[in-house]
Design a protein around this motif. Sequence first.
Motif, PDB file in Angstrom:
ATOM      1  N   UNK A  51     -42.071  -4.271  96.353  1.00 56.32           N
ATOM      2  CA  UNK A  51     -41.472  -5.591  96.339  1.00 56.32           C
ATOM      3  C   UNK A  51     -41.971  -6.372  95.129  1.00 56.32           C
ATOM      4  N   UNK A  52     -41.085  -6.909  94.297  1.00 58.54           N
ATOM      5  CA  UNK A  52     -41.543  -7.735  93.177  1.00 58.54           C
ATOM      6  C   UNK A  52     -42.446  -8.866  93.665  1.00 58.54           C
ATOM      7  N   UNK A  53     -43.459  -9.168  92.857  1.00 55.93           N
ATOM      8  CA  UNK A  53     -44.406 -10.209  93.236  1.00 55.93           C
ATOM      9  C   UNK A  53     -45.528  -9.727  94.131  1.00 55.93           C
ATOM     10  N   UNK A  54     -45.729  -8.393  94.198  1.00 53.49           N
ATOM     11  CA  UNK A  54     -46.741  -7.816  95.099  1.00 53.49           C
ATOM     12  C   UNK A  54     -47.970  -7.313  94.353  1.00 53.49           C
ATOM     13  N   UNK A  55     -48.283  -7.875  93.217  1.00 56.46           N
ATOM     14  CA  UNK A  55     -49.389  -7.357  92.401  1.00 56.46           C
ATOM     15  C   UNK A  55     -50.722  -7.418  93.139  1.00 56.46           C
ATOM     16  N   UNK A  56     -51.519  -6.378  92.956  1.00 54.08           N
ATOM     17  CA  UNK A  56     -52.867  -6.312  93.518  1.00 54.08           C
ATOM     18  C   UNK A  56     -53.878  -6.755  92.468  1.00 54.08           C
ATOM     19  N   UNK A  57     -55.094  -6.964  92.892  1.00 53.83           N
ATOM     20  CA  UNK A  57     -56.225  -7.189  91.997  1.00 53.83           C
ATOM     21  C   UNK A  57     -57.026  -5.893  91.978  1.00 53.83           C
ATOM     22  N   UNK A  58     -56.953  -5.106  90.894  1.00 52.07           N
ATOM     23  CA  UNK A  58     -57.675  -3.830  90.870  1.00 52.07           C
ATOM     24  C   UNK A  58     -59.166  -3.987  91.152  1.00 52.07           C
ATOM     25  N   UNK A 130     -44.595  -3.903  89.204  1.00 47.32           N
ATOM     26  CA  UNK A 130     -44.774  -4.888  90.269  1.00 47.32           C
ATOM     27  C   UNK A 130     -46.143  -4.862  90.954  1.00 47.32           C
ATOM     28  N   UNK A 131     -46.828  -3.713  90.969  1.00 47.83           N
ATOM     29  CA  UNK A 131     -48.078  -3.614  91.726  1.00 47.83           C
ATOM     30  C   UNK A 131     -49.306  -3.874  90.866  1.00 47.83           C
ATOM     31  N   UNK A 132     -49.283  -3.397  89.634  1.00 50.69           N
ATOM     32  CA  UNK A 132     -50.441  -3.536  88.753  1.00 50.69           C
ATOM     33  C   UNK A 132     -50.247  -4.714  87.807  1.00 50.69           C
ATOM     34  N   UNK A 133     -51.268  -5.537  87.645  1.00 53.00           N
ATOM     35  CA  UNK A 133     -51.149  -6.672  86.716  1.00 53.00           C
ATOM     36  C   UNK A 133     -50.920  -6.192  85.288  1.00 53.00           C
ATOM     37  N   UNK A 134     -50.217  -6.983  84.511  1.00 53.66           N
ATOM     38  CA  UNK A 134     -49.983  -6.649  83.116  1.00 53.66           C
ATOM     39  C   UNK A 134     -51.313  -6.475  82.380  1.00 53.66           C
ATOM     40  N   UNK A 135     -51.380  -5.438  81.555  1.00 52.97           N
ATOM     41  CA  UNK A 135     -52.569  -5.206  80.751  1.00 52.97           C
ATOM     42  C   UNK A 135     -53.793  -4.761  81.520  1.00 52.97           C
ATOM     43  N   UNK A 136     -53.615  -4.208  82.720  1.00 56.54           N
ATOM     44  CA  UNK A 136     -54.767  -3.851  83.559  1.00 56.54           C
ATOM     45  C   UNK A 136     -55.161  -2.381  83.491  1.00 56.54           C
ATOM     46  N   UNK A 137     -54.363  -1.549  82.816  1.00 56.09           N
ATOM     47  CA  UNK A 137     -54.558  -0.098  82.852  1.00 56.09           C
ATOM     48  C   UNK A 137     -55.082   0.395  81.504  1.00 56.09           C
TER      49      UNK A 137
END
Length: 243
Positions: A51-58, A130-137
């Motif tokens: 679902x869009x807007x479902x980003x987690x905090x790694x 949608x799940x991972x924040x931008x620039x987090x990987x």
Amino acid sequence: MTEPSRGFRERPVSFVRRSGRMSEAQERAWRELSPRFVIPVARDVAATSILPGSAIDPGATFGRSARLVVEIGSGQGHAIVHAAASDPATDFLAVEVFRAGLARTMLDADRAGIGNLRLVEANAPEVLQHLLPAGSVDEIWIFFPDPWHKKRHTKRRLLAPEFPPVLAAALRPGGVVRLATDWEDYARQMREVMDAASGFVRDFPGEWAERYDGRVLTAFERKGTRVGREIRDLAYRRDGIGG
């Protein structure tokens, strides 16, 4: 893919979801181990959507701040379990739509006492968007994606021109995409697509990258070699420009 959806379901999916019953051991692994290893996600329309807007905090998910490596299409988990066991200072996320493969991954990770691995049962483009924040990987691995080798099916391949912007958005500047396939025409398509992608530069000299030594040699790779298919590697670095 028979699941109705919108958005990425109108585009290639990471790997085709396979049906079929899991073994008793796999069912037990899913019941007992998924609360520890599998990230629960909110679904859109399809069973493996995000679902869009479902980003987690790694950081919250893994309980620390560390490098994050994502494997798309982790299969039975041989590569990522080996990597997680070999590099406990890095966090690893396995993305797979094949539930039996995720169950096998959890069994092996549990036996090895691995704590730096999480799994998500979902279509990879939606995980990255949608799940991972931008620039987090820090790294994205795509090893032996479905080649869709019949000519009429090649349009379904994951590595198409619309996919690199999704990779670029998920990666930090300087992050790396590592690719491998045993289908020559797909390897050439991957290289053509990534060479043309804004925001990426080759991370290898010459025609192909050296075999990534962090990729454990699996039975799948051995089988491809036995039947005469050459394994080709590629690596691209997010240069922080464009994308």
